[in-house]
Design an enzyme around this catalytic site. Structure first.
Site, short mmCIF file in Angstrom:
data_model
loop_
_atom_site.label_atom_id
_atom_site.label_comp_id
_atom_site.label_asym_id
_atom_site.label_seq_id
_atom_site.Cartn_x
_atom_site.Cartn_y
_atom_site.Cartn_z
N HIS B 148 32.02 1.39 57.14
CA HIS B 148 33.30 0.77 56.81
C HIS B 148 34.39 1.60 57.46
O HIS B 148 34.50 2.79 57.19
CB HIS B 148 33.50 0.72 55.29
CG HIS B 148 34.79 0.08 54.89
ND1 HIS B 148 34.88 -1.26 54.60
CD2 HIS B 148 36.03 0.58 54.75
CE1 HIS B 148 36.14 -1.55 54.31
NE2 HIS B 148 36.86 -0.45 54.39
N CYS B 149 35.17 1.00 58.33
CA CYS B 149 36.18 1.75 59.09
C CYS B 149 37.51 1.67 58.36
O CYS B 149 38.08 0.59 58.28
CB CYS B 149 36.31 1.17 60.49
SG CYS B 149 37.41 2.11 61.53
N PRO B 150 38.04 2.78 57.82
CA PRO B 150 39.32 2.70 57.13
C PRO B 150 40.48 2.42 58.07
O PRO B 150 41.46 1.79 57.67
CB PRO B 150 39.47 4.07 56.47
CG PRO B 150 38.54 4.96 57.22
CD PRO B 150 37.46 4.12 57.78
N ASN B 153 40.28 -1.18 58.50
CA ASN B 153 40.23 -1.86 57.21
C ASN B 153 39.22 -3.00 57.20
O ASN B 153 39.51 -4.10 56.79
CB ASN B 153 41.63 -2.40 56.84
CG ASN B 153 41.65 -2.94 55.43
OD1 ASN B 153 40.94 -2.46 54.56
ND2 ASN B 153 42.45 -3.96 55.22
N ASN B 154 38.02 -2.73 57.72
CA ASN B 154 36.99 -3.76 57.69
C ASN B 154 35.64 -3.05 57.84
O ASN B 154 35.57 -1.95 58.37
CB ASN B 154 37.18 -4.75 58.84
CG ASN B 154 36.51 -6.09 58.57
OD1 ASN B 154 35.97 -6.31 57.50
ND2 ASN B 154 36.54 -6.96 59.54
#
Lengths: 141, 297
Positions: B148-150, B153-154
């Protein structure tokens, strides 16, 4: 066959719920979408194994063609990349075209083979491509 | 009947009538997007303007090259942030909430002659298929779950891995490109003066845009290049970030494709979303196919 049935029970196999039978995925050849050839126990009285096997094998072939990755698919992908991912706004991709073929094949099979037997093959895509749901209480309206 | 995306029981946010989806906290994404857009616009109007003023033809070509690289980074970033990574459907609880029954906690699956365990997901109520993992931030099971890539945001999953790879591989190239021409601009401004100190003052006064872009590029290049080298390594091994961190496929990887994997990960088939987000449905959760496996303890 006995080996297919035991394979079905150890894998994400052919389970049943009340009025729906499910044919699960077959991962022996990798992650390509492929369904098991075994007939669920619930359906063994309702449909011949050969009929179901023909449908499942045809679906397997259609899904294999959808995900087929050869030089042309690679070229399409490269053009898609170069066009900032806008290429498939111009024409439907291979998977989209294959999906229409799969849905029309399932409709034809339902109409010709399964509705007369009181069965209905449900939406494989809605089930997340994990099961082929076969409803067993279908009646002609 | 509500649409599927209106009644989806997870922390995913939907936009544009269910056509785009993203994760729970968009702050970092807007910061990252603003940084990329701002530095690109600054480069375009200052350094590119100076380049076109000095050398008409080469300046225009360099600007065109920059616009292509920048366009593809921004497009890839936005698509990685807003596309469906491969969110799997959820199923109903096969035990119907009965505390005394349960299903087996894992099943065995044979892939390409390698036997692996597929575990039960307590939230999505299904056995996670191979390469599917549950994201704790979005509360979804995602197919081909990478991480999950902050900053986007996805989740990065099977369907948007190529947008993520494009973003993370084009961005260092874009940064080197911008950095080189900023350095060129600053050096040529310095060279004309008697001392280096006067040169820097002239560069700061006449080319502040290039200085700002150069500072941004120098700060961000290290982390981004590390990430892009890491993903190049993962793509060669055909392993996800998630699988790498868990050490899942140390012994034998059933998904190896060799060098072919580079092309396949950048230009894969156009997988459709697993769920029809815009369809009217009575129940967002599907009936469980595992009721036969329930045992009473």
């Amino acid at each position: 066959t006995a080996s297919a049935a035991s394979a079905a029970s150890t894998s994400s196999g052919a389970a049943s719920l009340g009025s729906t039978a499910y044919i699960g995925r077959d991962y022996t050849y990798g992650l390509v979408v492929r369904f098991q050839d075994a007939c669920p126990e619930r359906l063994q009285n309702r449909v011949e194994a050969v009929t179901l096997s023909t449908t499942v094998l045809a679906l397997n072939r259609l899904f294999r063609e959808a995900e087929h990755y050869g030089p042309i698919a690679c070229l399409e992908g490269c053009l898609n990349w170069l066009s900032c991912f806008l290429l498939f706004a111009l024409y439907p991709s291979r998977y989209t075209r294959a999906r229409r073929r799969i849905e029309s094949y399932i409709d034809a099979q339902n109409r010709d083979v399964y509705h007369p037997l009181g069965l209905h093959i449900g939406d494989v895509f809605r089930a997340g491509l994990m099961f082929i749901p076969i409803e067993m209480d279908y009646s002609h309206v | 009947m509500p649409r599927l995306f209106e009644s989806w029981p997870a922390r995913t946010q939907f936009h544009c009538g269910g056509r785009c989806l993203t994760g729970p906290s968009p702050t970092h994404f807007f910061i990252a997007l603003a940084l990329l857009v701002f530095s690109g616009l600054l480069f375009l109007f200052t350094t590119c303007g100076w380049l076109v003023y000095r050398w008409h033809l080469w300046g225009s070509l360099i600007t065109a090259g920059f616009l292509f690289l920048w366009g593809i980074s921004v497009t890839a970033m936005v698509r990685a942030a807003y596309s469906d990574p491969g969110i799997r459907p959820r199923y109903k609880d096969p035990t119907n909430g009965d505390a005394w029954s349960n299903v087996p906690s894992s099943q065995q699956v044979v892939i390409n002659e390698v036997t692996i365990q597929t575990n039960w997901c307590r939230t999505c109520k299904m056995y996670k298929p191979p390469r599917t993992a549950h994201c704790a931030d979005c509360n979804n099971c995602v197919d081909g779950f990478d991480h999950h890539c902050p900053w986007l945001n996805n989740c990065i999953g099977k369907r948007n891995y190529r947008f993520f790879l494009t973003f993370v591989w084009v961005l260092p190239v874009l940064m080197l490109y911008m950095g080189c021409f900023c350095v060129l601009n600053i050096v040529m401004l310095i060279v004309g003066e008697r001392t280096i100190a006067y040169g820097f003052i002239r560069a700061a006064l006449h080319g502040p845009g290039s200085l700002v872009v150069l500072i941004i590029v120098i700060c961000m290049f290290g982390p981004i290049f590390t990430l892009s080298a890491f993903h190049a390594f993962l793509v060669m091994k055909n392993v996800n970030t998630n699988e790498h961190l868990k050490g899942s496929y140390k012994k034998k990887n059933p998904h190896t494709m060799g060098v072919f994997n580079f092309c396949f990960q950048l230009c894969p088939p156009e997988y459709p979303p697993y769920q029809p987000w815009q369809r009217d449905v009575e129940d967002p959760v599907l009936d469980s196919p595992y009721t036969d496996l329930v045992t009473k303890s």
